[in-house]
Design a protein around this motif. Sequence first.
Motif, short mmCIF file in Angstrom:
data_model
loop_
_atom_site.label_atom_id
_atom_site.label_comp_id
_atom_site.label_asym_id
_atom_site.label_seq_id
_atom_site.Cartn_x
_atom_site.Cartn_y
_atom_site.Cartn_z
N GLU A 271 52.29 -12.59 -12.50
CA GLU A 271 53.74 -12.73 -12.44
C GLU A 271 54.39 -11.45 -11.92
O GLU A 271 55.39 -11.50 -11.22
N LYS A 272 53.78 -10.31 -12.27
CA LYS A 272 54.33 -9.04 -11.80
C LYS A 272 54.05 -8.84 -10.31
O LYS A 272 54.60 -7.92 -9.71
N GLY A 273 53.13 -9.65 -9.75
CA GLY A 273 52.84 -9.53 -8.33
C GLY A 273 51.72 -8.56 -8.02
O GLY A 273 51.47 -8.26 -6.86
N TYR A 274 51.02 -8.05 -9.03
CA TYR A 274 49.96 -7.05 -8.79
C TYR A 274 48.59 -7.68 -8.56
O TYR A 274 47.64 -7.01 -8.24
N MET A 275 48.49 -9.00 -8.84
CA MET A 275 47.21 -9.69 -8.62
C MET A 275 47.51 -11.08 -8.06
O MET A 275 48.53 -11.68 -8.41
N ALA A 276 46.62 -11.58 -7.18
CA ALA A 276 46.87 -12.88 -6.54
C ALA A 276 46.87 -14.00 -7.57
O ALA A 276 46.08 -13.97 -8.52
N PRO A 277 47.74 -15.03 -7.38
CA PRO A 277 47.73 -16.16 -8.30
C PRO A 277 46.49 -17.03 -8.09
O PRO A 277 45.84 -16.95 -7.04
N TYR A 278 46.20 -17.87 -9.05
CA TYR A 278 45.05 -18.79 -8.96
C TYR A 278 45.16 -19.63 -7.69
O TYR A 278 44.16 -19.88 -7.02
N GLU A 279 46.38 -20.04 -7.39
CA GLU A 279 46.63 -20.88 -6.22
C GLU A 279 46.01 -20.29 -4.95
O GLU A 279 45.54 -21.01 -4.09
N GLU A 280 46.03 -18.96 -4.86
CA GLU A 280 45.54 -18.32 -3.64
C GLU A 280 44.02 -18.22 -3.61
O GLU A 280 43.40 -18.34 -2.55
N GLU A 429 43.04 -22.07 -17.00
CA GLU A 429 44.38 -22.48 -17.40
C GLU A 429 45.22 -21.26 -17.81
O GLU A 429 46.42 -21.19 -17.53
N ILE A 430 44.56 -20.30 -18.47
CA ILE A 430 45.27 -19.07 -18.86
C ILE A 430 45.65 -18.29 -17.60
O ILE A 430 46.76 -17.78 -17.48
N TYR A 431 44.74 -18.24 -16.64
CA TYR A 431 45.00 -17.55 -15.37
C TYR A 431 46.19 -18.22 -14.66
O TYR A 431 47.13 -17.55 -14.22
N ILE A 432 46.18 -19.54 -14.60
CA ILE A 432 47.25 -20.27 -13.92
C ILE A 432 48.59 -20.03 -14.63
O ILE A 432 49.64 -20.03 -14.01
N GLY A 433 48.50 -19.82 -15.95
CA GLY A 433 49.71 -19.56 -16.71
C GLY A 433 50.17 -20.76 -17.52
O GLY A 433 51.27 -20.79 -18.04
N ASP A 434 49.29 -21.77 -17.65
CA ASP A 434 49.64 -22.98 -18.38
C ASP A 434 49.16 -22.98 -19.82
O ASP A 434 49.36 -23.94 -20.54
N ARG A 435 48.45 -21.93 -20.22
CA ARG A 435 47.91 -21.92 -21.58
C ARG A 435 48.18 -20.56 -22.22
O ARG A 435 48.01 -19.53 -21.58
N PHE B 159 44.13 -27.39 -2.58
CA PHE B 159 42.98 -27.60 -3.47
C PHE B 159 43.07 -26.73 -4.72
O PHE B 159 42.19 -26.76 -5.57
N THR B 160 44.10 -25.88 -4.79
CA THR B 160 44.14 -24.92 -5.90
C THR B 160 45.33 -25.10 -6.83
O THR B 160 45.56 -24.28 -7.70
N SER B 161 46.13 -26.17 -6.64
CA SER B 161 47.17 -26.42 -7.63
C SER B 161 46.93 -27.79 -8.27
O SER B 161 46.44 -28.71 -7.61
N GLU B 162 47.27 -27.87 -9.55
CA GLU B 162 46.93 -29.09 -10.30
C GLU B 162 47.61 -30.33 -9.74
O GLU B 162 47.04 -31.41 -9.74
N ALA B 163 48.83 -30.16 -9.22
CA ALA B 163 49.56 -31.32 -8.73
C ALA B 163 48.99 -31.83 -7.41
O ALA B 163 49.01 -33.03 -7.14
N TRP B 164 48.46 -30.95 -6.58
CA TRP B 164 48.05 -31.34 -5.24
C TRP B 164 46.57 -31.71 -5.11
O TRP B 164 46.19 -32.38 -4.16
N ALA B 165 45.74 -31.24 -6.02
CA ALA B 165 44.29 -31.38 -5.84
C ALA B 165 43.86 -32.84 -5.59
O ALA B 165 43.22 -33.13 -4.57
N ILE B 166 44.25 -33.75 -6.49
CA ILE B 166 43.80 -35.14 -6.36
C ILE B 166 44.40 -35.83 -5.14
O ILE B 166 43.68 -36.44 -4.33
N PRO B 167 45.72 -35.72 -4.92
CA PRO B 167 46.27 -36.34 -3.70
C PRO B 167 45.59 -35.81 -2.43
O PRO B 167 45.28 -36.59 -1.53
#
Lengths: 452, 303
Positions: A271-280, A429-435, B159-167
């Motif tokens: 969130e602080k921007g110092y490490m890439a998000p899981y998405e990346e 999930e913790i990394y993504i920020g959902d847990r 492929f890396t977000s929960e909402a988009w992976a399956i679609p």
Amino acid sequence: MHHARRTTASLAAALAAGTLALAGCAGPGTAAAAGDSVVVDYWLWDSNQLPAYQRCADEFEKQNPDLQVRISQYGWNDYWRKLTAGFVAGAGPDVFTDHLTQYPGFAERGLLRDLNTLEATADVDYGGFQEGLADLWVGQEGSQYGMPKDFDTVALFYDTTMISEAGMSPEDIAGLDWNPEDGGSFEKALAHLTVDENGVRGDEEGFDPKNVAVYGLASNGSGGMSGQTTWSWLAGATGWTFTDADVWGTEYHFDDPRVQASLKWLFGLVEKGYMAPYEEVGTEPNPQQALGSGRAAISANGSWMLGTYANLEGVDLGIAPPPSGPVGHPVSMYNGLADSISAQSPDPEEAARWVAFLGSDDCQRIVGEAGVVLPARPAGTEAAIEAFGERGLDASVFTDLVEKKQTVFFPVTEEFGAIDALMTPMMDEIYIGDRDVATLTEVNDQVNGLLK
Amino acid sequence: MAAPPAPTVRGGRVGRRDDTRLALLFILPAGIGLVAFYFWPLLRGIWLSFTSWDLLSPAQFVGLDNYRAMAADPVFWNAVRVTLLYVVINIALQTAVALVIAVLMQRLSRSTLLRSLVLAPYLVSNVVAALVFLWILDFQLGIGNQVLEWIGLERIGFFTSEAWAIPTIAVVNVWRHMGYTALLIFAGLQAIPATTYEAARVDGASEVRTFFGITLPLLRPILGLVLIISVIGSFQVFDTVAVTTNGGPVDASRVLQLYIYDKAFGQFDFGYASALSVAMLLILVVVTFFQYRMTRAGQTDLN
């Protein structure tokens, strides 16, 4: 220089593989028919180490004309599946490279030989290895299930050029401290090394954490249940340990606030921007590529990656220990590999002679000279440090951690597979920020439930 | 010696006897294959679902324990939900796109080259197709995301977000399978007599009216069978997921097959994995039964 070395190494590997394939065709038949030489099948997973072990095998065969060693190498992902299939079919290797996460399961099912019961390995002095390594391979009833071969620790890799552009020196990076509350000077350094797309640094006014060009810390994913290169060196530096015992613990400590705070701090960097998000980074993070492409400034990784990082083009590689934590010094995970003998081997005594040689100064020095891993015997470790030194790499950062006992062991317990399968999605999930990290307290009960 | 029987009778008897033997002989290889590689594994799988077995030690009978654990396993129920979501997106899109392609192929162009091109993605292996899309859609380096950025949109973690992976996985498989499905439907279209279309034209029906009034109703049995086959295939999605997300992020794409594979080959819990497989078999049986009934795939309106 490096490139030439690599080519020779892969050529040697290709040749070795070719020879193996030929030997594979002729091996069992001739051995059985001739009856004068016994073939010992040996498996390993790291292709980088294959040439060195082939040299060991050549040396061993010279000393033992009645034995022949046949080495097979399979990539990490296939290795365990093939090994299990081999056990089921009774067609596995005689001797194989074993991992701490896997051997408890094998030992439990009686698939491993106790080295103490075999002539060639019964009198090995396990004090001759780097401290603690041999103990990791002692089963719950005192059986020795593995002959230590090499070890690894974790440190920080960085690009010296990038650091000095930020006005920092290698000494600065080597002297960082950290705590899970405010991140200490480590977090300050990461903030300073982070640069957004407008060229604003992470510790400057107007920094945009949503559009970052260079991350302070390279992501290596969530780390699963062991966090070997991701969070174990943080949690370990708070004094936290995985289980209630160095080996064969029966209770995990994920309910400890110290590990939870460490995880919260690390993944809070997103969130602080110092490490890439899981998405990346997804499920296949590639921190060495992030460092090599200038996407990240510092990457925590294991000693076995030293050669890979050294070969990154355009990176003037620097290595520093992890930041010093609340315990007052840095802490790294200390993991050791070993060679095990399959209980199904028809020639256990011969296999033991090979294993004894694998654990000898002779072989470990050959492996050390290849400069790929840090062998478990001090003579081999020194040879490796020298080999790395010739390439301008200071591997002593990794060995110092062991010498100064600034380590935490890889968790050795039963049910590793099930625990890892349970925890990896949760860590993601913790990394993504959902847990919330606090939920690990409940998860810990589930984990400990699996151990009963 | 008795009088020889009438030639016709003798010929008939001999002929019948020969036929049976010959038929059995012909069926035998396939029969052995069916029993050895189909019925036996099926029965053994069902048996294993009542055991606890890790491959290396002997299987232990545990009764309904695996099924009880399954009923209380949130990952299993999540896998069922994720798989259903995948099947719905995959089949709805795939069938619609394939139907349009097939009708276009029939009504507009009969070029063999075009038909071959439509089938081309199907010739690419699942794993290769998945890998190519993994690169195209990579968050950081993929050209797909570069394009999104050029046209001023936000990058998407396909492929890396929960909402988009399956679609995303569903659409990748639509891309690969639509040509094949279109070809199956196209074959069905060929069976519709040209005279019905002529009659429609004489009556002055528009293309759209013809499609809904003639093509769709007469295509129903073929469409029904195509659906049954593609839904079964869709439920068994595995390789695309294994290559691209391996079940993640978290459990967002942990489809049934992948969970079965994880349990069996990742954790060597073959008993539980077998129970999961039996659950999947039951789901497929029920789904196929209702599909068959609803589409009346066994009957045609052509007569």
